[in-house]
Design an enzyme around this catalytic site. Structure first.
Site, PDB file in Angstrom:
ATOM      1  N   ASP A 298       0.805  -1.216   0.000  1.00  0.00           N
ATOM      2  CA  ASP A 298       0.000   0.000   0.000  1.00  0.00           C
ATOM      3  C   ASP A 298       0.840   1.268   0.000  1.00  0.00           C
ATOM      4  O   ASP A 298       0.361   2.322  -0.439  1.00  0.00           O
ATOM      5  CB  ASP A 298      -0.937   0.008   1.211  1.00  0.00           C
ATOM      6  N   TYR A 381     -10.194  -0.407   2.044  1.00  0.00           N
ATOM      7  CA  TYR A 381      -9.715  -0.311   3.422  1.00  0.00           C
ATOM      8  C   TYR A 381      -9.401   1.134   3.809  1.00  0.00           C
ATOM      9  O   TYR A 381      -8.998   1.944   2.972  1.00  0.00           O
ATOM     10  CB  TYR A 381      -8.446  -1.138   3.611  1.00  0.00           C
TER      11      TYR A 381
END
Length: 632
Positions: A298, A381
């Site tokens: 990420d 998320y």
């Protein structure tokens, strides 16, 4: 006045891109992957800061990564903003720069307009393409099909909403995955393993108007500071309760804390030079056709800064708030401002210290803490990051993970529900792990630091300790990088103490700060697996390296389509000395996410943290001077 560590402004980002267009012929077919401040070398900072404080313009440089979509070749440049020139131009053969927000949106638009995808969805009974979302992910090198070697490749999930405001992540179109050439933005292949039209009957909504239940009643909770906040913010210099630090920001790490120091008896004492998150590795532990490629980096692939979202008073932050905006950019090199990207506020934190004496009565102090936070949305998320500073010299770093689980159909061909949890009718959420790598450049009263592993050990009964009550702490200095590869040991309550053996406290023992670990877990991955090979950093709880200006990314500079970890795993092969030197700690923590029905349809925050605690840094309780609370 611009400080040498201040992030690039919008105008500086625009100027850096303009210098490269002018001097290197970068045209419309190129993309800018990243434009960030090239931070001055640590040794140069004091002199540069002093000159800037005296009114001399700061020497500013931008570090830029860009690539030509025509041939896929990438380059890294240094642009001198002060000198209006390119001072370094480096070809990066075989490397893929980070993914960009523009590519994600352009890919989604292209796919939703593509007749092949529309036809595949129509066979499943989905005809309204405005309700469709495609969610593009990056590849690891080992999983790129041979026929697509050398391309900048993305693969995508397909989701759909049950209504205009419905959650797209409630309905996974299992078995349908486009593969896209991101440079030409064309569909190369549409994997379609399940053309059936059966979908589980799920309730995956979370908006109040869409959930089949009434909202509970909650009375208001208000926080006020009638005399104003207790901190000061001068530009990006933050001061509070003896603490002082600078707030930085960039596209990849998001929030960065610079020059963290504590003022004691009029002297500003260094604790850390730089604190940030350097990588976040999220392998999904499910080998099904829908999930086997699903390993996210990420930070290295996408960037926490690019994904940072604006914060809202009363929702994300309570009380008297100071906000700072952040500036990032798009792939054309145009700046984009994120309003209210960083939140600074104070919180009550319960009792700081207390004692009740039969003669003197009750003496109690309430604690408060300073919180510096930012929130990130990475597709489904959310990661909410909080750095908390306490009056007693403690620093806590907390991460809250929330958002929506990735799911797929439990009865689809090749599905592996045993690798996940059933969260709704015919729907399972795969197990996965979130490995967060905190980069902790500690300078405890200077740069000559040594890291000690501390292990608690019980005494054996016998001799002058017949009852076996003794408890000792063994401190082992870590002298080389090989010794600096450390794993958490619950049985000995292992921690790591960063000590300056050159500076004694008032008791004659060396000053130090202790990394108190929590939320550490083993990778549980085969070392030969592609996911592990790309992220060997997850193999240890702690790595210790000597400070090097260019060693910033623990899984390598460019993890997109990477094959091996070219960061910590490569650097530490030299087994360099780390004793009594300028050290960097790389702490690996996170969430071992065994999914639950209670995580669906939107996940309550899963909270993990670690602490940096003074250990001999002070001679006594540094919060002894906190005054009694105002009567209320």
């Amino acid at each position: 006045m611009t400080h040498p560590l201040d992030p690039l402004s919008a105008e500086e980002i625009r100027r850096a891109a303009g210098i490269l267009r002018r001097d290197r012929g970068i045209g419309g077919n190129w993309r800018f992957a990243s434009i960030e401040l090239k931070e001055p070398a640590k040794a140069d900072l004091p002199a540069l800061a002093a000159r800037a404080a005296g009114g001399e313009p700061a020497r500013r440089e931008a570090l830029v990564v860009c690539w030509d979509r025509a041939d896929g070749q990438a380059y890294r440049a240094t642009a001198s903003l002060s000198g209006d020139e390119v001072t370094n131009w480096e070809h990066l053969p075989g490397q893929q720069p980070n993914m960009t927000v523009d590519e994600w949106h352009e890919c989604d638009e292209m796919l939703r307009a593509h007749p092949a995808l529309a036809e595949a969805l129509a066979r499943r009974g989905i005809t309204d393409m405005s309700l469709v979302l495609t969610d593009m992910w990056a590849y690891g090198a080992a999983l790129v099909p041979e026929r697509y070697q050398g391309l900048r490749l993305g693969w995508s999930d397909v989701w759909y909403r049950s209504s205009e405001q419905g959650s797209p992540y409630a309905h996974h179109v299992t078995g349908l995955h486009p593969i896209v050439d991101l440079n030409t933005m064309t569909l190369l292949e549409l994997e379609d393993s399940d053309p059936g039209d059966r979908f589980p009957d799920v309730m995956g909504e979370y908006l109040p108007a869409l959930i089949p239940m009434r909202l509970r009643e909650v009375t208001p909770l208000e926080i006020s500071q009638p005399e104003g906040v207790g901190f000061t913010l001068e530009g990006r210099l933050l001061s509070w309760q003896n603490w002082q630090l600078r707030l930085g920001f960039n596209h990849r790490e998001g929030l960065v804390l610079h020059q963290v120091a504590f003022r004691e008896n009029g002297r500003l004492r260094s604790v850390a030079h730089r604190l940030s998150f350097a990588e976040m590795v999220v392998p999904y532990r499910d080998a099904s056709p829908d999930h086997y490629r699903r390993t996210a980096f990420d930070i290295g692939e996408w960037g926490l800064g690019f994904m940072t979202t604006s914060l809202s008073l009363g929702c994300d932050c309570l009380g008297e708030i100071a906000y700072l905006d952040a500036v990032v950019h798009d792939s054309r090199g145009e700046p984009r401002t994120i309003p209210n990207a960083i939140c600074v506020h104070e919180e009550d934190s319960g009792v700081l210290w207390k004692h009740v004496d039969e003669r003197a009565g009750v003496e109690v102090r309430r604690a408060r803490r300073l919180v510096v936070s930012f929130h990130v949305t990475v597709d489904n998320y959310e990661y909410l990051v909080y750095w908390r500073f306490y009056q007693d010299g403690n620093i806590e770093c907390e991460v809250r993970a929330t958002g929506i689980l990735v799911t797929s159909h439990a009865d689809a061909p090749g599905s592996r529900p045993a690798n996940g949890t059933l969260v709704d009718q015919g729907t399972y959420a795969p197990f996965h792990q979130h490995f967060i790598v905190a980069r902790l450049d500690l300078d405890v009263d200077g740069t000559g630091n040594t890291v000690y592993a501390t292990d608690s050990q019980p005494a054996k009964a016998g001799g002058d300790d017949p009852y076996g009550l003794g408890l000792v702490v063994r401190s082992t200095p870590l002298r080389t990088e090989a010794e600096g590869k450390q794993d958490y040991d619950w049985g000995t309550q292992r921690a790591w103490k960063v000590v300056n053996d050159n500076v004694p406290n008032g008791l004659g023992t060396p000053v130090g700060y202790k990394l108190v670990p929590s939320a550490a877990f083993p990778p549980l991955l085969d070392p030969a697996s592609p996911a592990y090979q790309r992220a060997e950093v997850v193999g240890h709880t702690l790595w210790v390296t000597p400070y090097r200006e260019d060693e910033r990314w623990p899984c390598g500079d460019f993890p997109v389509q990477s094959e091996h970890d070219s960061g910590l795993a490569a650097w530490t092969e030299a087994d360099r000395p780390i004793e009594n030197t300028d050290v960097v700690l790389w702490y690996v923590f996170g969430i071992h996410h065994i999914t639950r029905p209670e995580d669906w349809p939107v996940m309550p925050s899963d909270i993990v943290s670690f602490w940096l605690k003074p250990s001999g840094f002070f001679d006594r309780n540094p919060a002894l001077d906190v005054p009694p609370s105002h009567p209320g």
